[in-house]
Motif scaffolding. Structure first.
Motif, PDB file in Angstrom:
ATOM      1  N   ASN A   2       0.942  -1.230  -0.104  1.00 35.81           N
ATOM      2  CA  ASN A   2       0.127  -0.001   0.076  1.00 35.81           C
ATOM      3  C   ASN A   2       0.910   1.194  -0.014  1.00 35.81           C
ATOM      4  O   ASN A   2       1.835   1.454   0.706  1.00 35.81           O
ATOM      5  CB  ASN A   2      -0.917   0.022   1.237  1.00 35.81           C
ATOM      6  N   PRO A   3       0.912   2.152  -0.928  1.00 35.12           N
ATOM      7  CA  PRO A   3       1.500   3.364  -1.035  1.00 35.12           C
ATOM      8  C   PRO A   3       1.563   4.210   0.267  1.00 35.12           C
ATOM      9  O   PRO A   3       2.627   4.937   0.862  1.00 35.12           O
ATOM     10  CB  PRO A   3       0.698   4.165  -2.233  1.00 35.12           C
ATOM     11  N   GLN A   7       4.702   6.137   3.319  1.00 35.63           N
ATOM     12  CA  GLN A   7       4.686   7.280   4.020  1.00 35.63           C
ATOM     13  C   GLN A   7       4.663   7.153   5.582  1.00 35.63           C
ATOM     14  O   GLN A   7       5.637   7.754   6.215  1.00 35.63           O
ATOM     15  CB  GLN A   7       3.679   8.381   3.639  1.00 35.63           C
ATOM     16  N   LYS A   8       3.825   6.404   6.142  1.00 37.78           N
ATOM     17  CA  LYS A   8       3.665   5.868   7.320  1.00 37.78           C
ATOM     18  C   LYS A   8       5.249   5.668   7.865  1.00 37.78           C
ATOM     19  O   LYS A   8       5.466   5.988   9.117  1.00 37.78           O
ATOM     20  CB  LYS A   8       2.658   5.205   7.612  1.00 37.78           C
ATOM     21  N   THR A   9       5.696   4.678   7.092  1.00 33.81           N
ATOM     22  CA  THR A   9       6.914   4.042   7.657  1.00 33.81           C
ATOM     23  C   THR A   9       7.971   4.941   7.706  1.00 33.81           C
ATOM     24  O   THR A   9       8.893   5.143   8.435  1.00 33.81           O
ATOM     25  CB  THR A   9       7.303   2.907   6.692  1.00 33.81           C
ATOM     26  N   LYS A  10       8.234   5.578   6.298  1.00 33.17           N
ATOM     27  CA  LYS A  10       8.959   6.807   6.413  1.00 33.17           C
ATOM     28  C   LYS A  10       8.848   7.923   7.340  1.00 33.17           C
ATOM     29  O   LYS A  10      10.138   8.231   8.024  1.00 33.17           O
ATOM     30  CB  LYS A  10       8.693   7.445   5.087  1.00 33.17           C
ATOM     31  N   ASP A  11       7.853   8.356   8.142  1.00 32.14           N
ATOM     32  CA  ASP A  11       7.575   9.204   8.784  1.00 32.14           C
ATOM     33  C   ASP A  11       8.176   8.757  10.175  1.00 32.14           C
ATOM     34  O   ASP A  11       8.754   9.343  10.829  1.00 32.14           O
ATOM     35  CB  ASP A  11       6.372   9.771   8.985  1.00 32.14           C
ATOM     36  N   SER A  12       7.627   7.616  10.520  1.00 32.12           N
ATOM     37  CA  SER A  12       8.154   6.995  11.677  1.00 32.12           C
ATOM     38  C   SER A  12       9.582   6.806  11.820  1.00 32.12           C
ATOM     39  O   SER A  12      10.257   6.773  12.989  1.00 32.12           O
ATOM     40  CB  SER A  12       7.463   5.807  12.062  1.00 32.12           C
ATOM     41  N   PHE A  13      10.304   6.338  10.784  1.00 30.12           N
ATOM     42  CA  PHE A  13      11.640   5.988  10.750  1.00 30.12           C
ATOM     43  C   PHE A  13      12.368   7.450  10.806  1.00 30.12           C
ATOM     44  O   PHE A  13      13.425   7.473  11.695  1.00 30.12           O
ATOM     45  CB  PHE A  13      12.039   5.535   9.250  1.00 30.12           C
ATOM     46  N   ILE A  14      12.064   8.575  10.454  1.00 36.22           N
ATOM     47  CA  ILE A  14      12.500   9.835  10.658  1.00 36.22           C
ATOM     48  C   ILE A  14      12.500  10.134  12.224  1.00 36.22           C
ATOM     49  O   ILE A  14      13.376  10.508  12.526  1.00 36.22           O
ATOM     50  CB  ILE A  14      11.757  10.821   9.765  1.00 36.22           C
ATOM     51  N   THR A  15      11.340   9.888  12.800  1.00 35.39           N
ATOM     52  CA  THR A  15      11.028  10.374  14.294  1.00 35.39           C
ATOM     53  C   THR A  15      12.198   9.395  15.063  1.00 35.39           C
ATOM     54  O   THR A  15      12.797   9.974  15.924  1.00 35.39           O
ATOM     55  CB  THR A  15       9.878   9.789  14.758  1.00 35.39           C
ATOM     56  N   TYR A  16      12.314   8.067  14.636  1.00 35.52           N
ATOM     57  CA  TYR A  16      13.369   7.261  15.260  1.00 35.52           C
ATOM     58  C   TYR A  16      14.815   7.766  15.086  1.00 35.52           C
ATOM     59  O   TYR A  16      15.449   7.819  16.096  1.00 35.52           O
ATOM     60  CB  TYR A  16      13.315   6.012  14.575  1.00 35.52           C
TER      61      TYR A  16
END
Length: 307
Positions: A2-3, A7-16
């Motif tokens: 799912n596209p 974005q969700k994974t990218k955003d959470s990875f940035i937070t990490y």
């Protein structure tokens, strides 16, 4: 895939990554790798959280077939390790498939001649401390030869990180190292006590044109005249100039740290040394075993040449 998951994974990875104090440039470069990895996952129709060790080997082969060098692939795997550490923290994965992957054909880190423990001790004992600056340098040197701190870790230290009553030093974690509590040697404590309670105060009292800056930076343990916090590399240069006069075999602070970690490896198990060195991964600690073996082989060749 799912596209919206991207974005969700990218955003959470940035937070990490921000929580681990990665720089903006580092985050930017790792997001490029993340995008490449996600492209491969979509092509293979794989769920990111469920990738296995063998599937990750397939990603490496795909990168190689597309012209990536071994060094580049090593960087990719480094970022992917962080991605799965993030998933484990979030409870989205139980294992990191990148943990045991080693990239062959990548030039190893520089191997240093090991400075023996008695030589390190002699450096500290013979280091002069007749001026305020030399007293500061002697304390810095002590944390190099006994705690094996990195240069940037020394520069991050604050006065409150020293517990003289318990004889302990608190080293904060960063994007490059783990936090840890380290024991101070008995012969260090008096010098540190003198520096913190006397020398440092006298340095602050010295007049400089940058005295206004001092009010913002006096929490730093190592400071310059007037309380200013110069680039820590200036302090290290002062330390190493004197150290090389005492022992010309000493090249730099990294060599001292390598020697300290090599000494620890003869005294403690790998996990204990990993903690003392502040390494995020056990593989970083294991690389120092190789340095020790190389040094041993050099000695064998020097004193017992074959043929």
């Amino acid at each position: 895939m799912n596209p919206s998951d991207y974005q969700k994974t990218k955003d959470s990875f940035i937070t990490y990554m921000k929580s681990r104090a990665f720089t903006q440039n580092s985050i930017r470069s790792r997001l490029i790798i993340f995008r490449i990895y996600w492209k491969w996952l979509a092509k293979e129709n794989l769920e990111v959280e469920q990738v296995t060790y063998n599937e990750l080997l397939g990603f490496m082969k795909w990168c190689s077939n597309n012209g990536a060098s071994q060094r580049t692939i090593q960087n990719y795997i480094g970022t992917i390790k962080h991605l799965y550490e993030h998933f484990i923290r979030e409870g989205k994965a139980t294992k990191n498939p990148a943990t045991d992957i080693t990239i062959k054909g990548v030039k190893r880190k520089v191997l240093y001649h090991i400075i023996e423990p008695h030589e390190l001790h002699a450096l500290y004992n013979n280091y002069p401390a007749t001026s305020l600056q030399q007293s500061r340098s002697r304390v810095i040197l002590g944390m190099l030869v006994y705690q094996g701190l990195k240069t940037f870790e020394l520069g991050m230290l604050e006065v409150n990180d020293i517990n003289l009553r318990e004889g302990k030093l608190n080293v904060k974690g960063s994007a490059r190292s783990n936090s840890r509590e380290m024991k101070l040697e008995a012969h260090q404590i008096m010098d540190i006590y003198d520096y913190v309670l006397k020398v440092r105060g006298e340095l602050i009292q010295m007049d400089t044109k940058r005295k206004a800056q001092a009010k913002e930076e006096t929490s730093k343990l190592f400071i310059g005249e007037g309380g200013t916090c110069y680039s820590f590399s200036n302090f290290m240069t002062q330390v190493m100039v004197t150290v090389r006069k005492l022992n010309p075999n000493v090249l730099n602070a990294k060599q001292i740290r390598t020697s300290v970690i090599t000494k620890w490896l003869k005294m403690y198990n790998l996990r204990e040394v990993q903690y003392l060195a502040g390494h995020r991964y056990i593989s970083s600690t294991e690389s120092y075993l190789h340095n020790d073996m190389e040094g041993l082989q050099e000695e064998v060749q020097q004193f017992h040449p074959v043929g």
